[in-house]
Design a protein around this motif. Sequence first.
Motif, PDB file in Angstrom:
ATOM      1  N   SER A  17       0.849  -1.173  -0.067  1.00 45.27           N
ATOM      2  CA  SER A  17       0.041   0.057   0.205  1.00 45.27           C
ATOM      3  C   SER A  17       0.949   1.494   0.179  1.00 45.27           C
ATOM      4  O   SER A  17       1.903   1.358   0.567  1.00 45.27           O
ATOM      5  CB  SER A  17      -0.982   0.073   1.396  1.00 45.27           C
ATOM      6  N   LEU A  18       0.424   2.286  -0.667  1.00 38.94           N
ATOM      7  CA  LEU A  18       1.008   3.736  -0.656  1.00 38.94           C
ATOM      8  C   LEU A  18      -0.286   4.550  -0.460  1.00 38.94           C
ATOM      9  O   LEU A  18      -1.518   4.420  -0.954  1.00 38.94           O
ATOM     10  CB  LEU A  18       1.538   4.111  -1.802  1.00 38.94           C
ATOM     11  N   ARG A  19       0.015   5.801   0.040  1.00 37.02           N
ATOM     12  CA  ARG A  19      -0.828   6.940   0.414  1.00 37.02           C
ATOM     13  C   ARG A  19      -0.303   8.290  -0.354  1.00 37.02           C
ATOM     14  O   ARG A  19       0.731   8.635   0.223  1.00 37.02           O
ATOM     15  CB  ARG A  19      -1.310   7.192   1.449  1.00 37.02           C
ATOM     16  N   LEU A  20      -1.312   8.704  -1.604  1.00 37.62           N
ATOM     17  CA  LEU A  20      -0.320   9.854  -1.944  1.00 37.62           C
ATOM     18  C   LEU A  20      -1.174  11.286  -1.299  1.00 37.62           C
ATOM     19  O   LEU A  20      -2.504  10.945  -1.076  1.00 37.62           O
ATOM     20  CB  LEU A  20      -0.601   9.958  -3.349  1.00 37.62           C
ATOM     21  N   GLY A  65     -12.289  -0.613  -5.747  1.00 37.28           N
ATOM     22  CA  GLY A  65     -12.093  -1.711  -4.625  1.00 37.28           C
ATOM     23  C   GLY A  65     -10.612  -1.857  -4.183  1.00 37.28           C
ATOM     24  O   GLY A  65     -10.703  -2.359  -3.072  1.00 37.28           O
ATOM     25  N   ARG A  66      -9.604  -1.161  -4.663  1.00 35.34           N
ATOM     26  CA  ARG A  66      -8.476  -1.079  -4.401  1.00 35.34           C
ATOM     27  C   ARG A  66      -8.015   0.345  -4.010  1.00 35.34           C
ATOM     28  O   ARG A  66      -7.045   0.575  -2.919  1.00 35.34           O
ATOM     29  CB  ARG A  66      -7.274  -1.634  -5.530  1.00 35.34           C
ATOM     30  N   PHE A  67      -8.321   1.336  -4.595  1.00 31.67           N
ATOM     31  CA  PHE A  67      -8.031   2.899  -4.266  1.00 31.67           C
ATOM     32  C   PHE A  67      -9.160   3.615  -3.889  1.00 31.67           C
ATOM     33  O   PHE A  67     -10.069   3.226  -4.054  1.00 31.67           O
ATOM     34  CB  PHE A  67      -7.511   3.499  -5.768  1.00 31.67           C
ATOM     35  N   THR A  68      -8.769   4.701  -2.999  1.00 32.66           N
ATOM     36  CA  THR A  68      -9.639   5.439  -2.278  1.00 32.66           C
ATOM     37  C   THR A  68      -9.084   6.994  -2.334  1.00 32.66           C
ATOM     38  O   THR A  68      -8.044   7.202  -2.105  1.00 32.66           O
ATOM     39  CB  THR A  68     -10.126   4.975  -0.727  1.00 32.66           C
ATOM     40  N   TYR A  79      -6.134  13.103  -1.180  1.00 25.16           N
ATOM     41  CA  TYR A  79      -5.570  11.975  -0.909  1.00 25.16           C
ATOM     42  C   TYR A  79      -5.783  10.829  -1.498  1.00 25.16           C
ATOM     43  O   TYR A  79      -6.963  10.727  -2.185  1.00 25.16           O
ATOM     44  CB  TYR A  79      -5.830  11.546   0.468  1.00 25.16           C
ATOM     45  N   LEU A  80      -4.940   9.894  -2.139  1.00 25.26           N
ATOM     46  CA  LEU A  80      -5.076   8.579  -2.792  1.00 25.26           C
ATOM     47  C   LEU A  80      -4.647   7.494  -1.972  1.00 25.26           C
ATOM     48  O   LEU A  80      -3.372   7.393  -2.114  1.00 25.26           O
ATOM     49  CB  LEU A  80      -4.707   8.703  -4.142  1.00 25.26           C
ATOM     50  N   GLN A  81      -5.440   6.597  -1.299  1.00 26.53           N
ATOM     51  CA  GLN A  81      -5.045   5.646  -0.640  1.00 26.53           C
ATOM     52  C   GLN A  81      -5.034   4.357  -1.707  1.00 26.53           C
ATOM     53  O   GLN A  81      -6.002   4.012  -2.145  1.00 26.53           O
ATOM     54  CB  GLN A  81      -6.120   5.304   0.486  1.00 26.53           C
ATOM     55  N   MET A  82      -3.979   3.752  -1.964  1.00 17.25           N
ATOM     56  CA  MET A  82      -3.772   2.733  -2.839  1.00 17.25           C
ATOM     57  C   MET A  82      -3.319   1.294  -1.947  1.00 17.25           C
ATOM     58  O   MET A  82      -2.322   1.329  -1.391  1.00 17.25           O
ATOM     59  CB  MET A  82      -2.675   3.034  -3.959  1.00 17.25           C
TER      60      MET A  82
END
Length: 116
Positions: A17-20, A65-68, A79-82
């Motif tokens: 996971s990564l968060r941008l 279903g994977r990114f928020t 933000y982009l939670q991946m």
Amino acid sequence: QAQLVESGGGLVQAGGSLRLSCTASVQTFNDYNVGWFRQAPGKEREFVATFTWSGGISYTESVKGRFTITRDNTKNTIYLQMNNLKPEDTAVYYCAVGLGSQADYWGQGTQVTVSS
């Protein structure tokens, strides 16, 4: 001229996971539609996710279903939670904001590399 400053990219293994994050120096940030795009090597820039000023959210099919995507209007930040990242998610990720359907300002891009 507004500035968008991105952070959070990096190298991660598949499944990780990564968060941008992207902070925008614009007035009335809550009036803007915001979004994330990406460009993989040798490919055109593509849409990833958007969060409109009125609360509408959409994703490209491959990341559902994977990114928020989220936004904090008090911090002028997107933000982009991946999660469950895949090698095909490898790309330079760009944030963008716009008052209409087109982007008015772009971030500088942040590299995301997913190893298999």
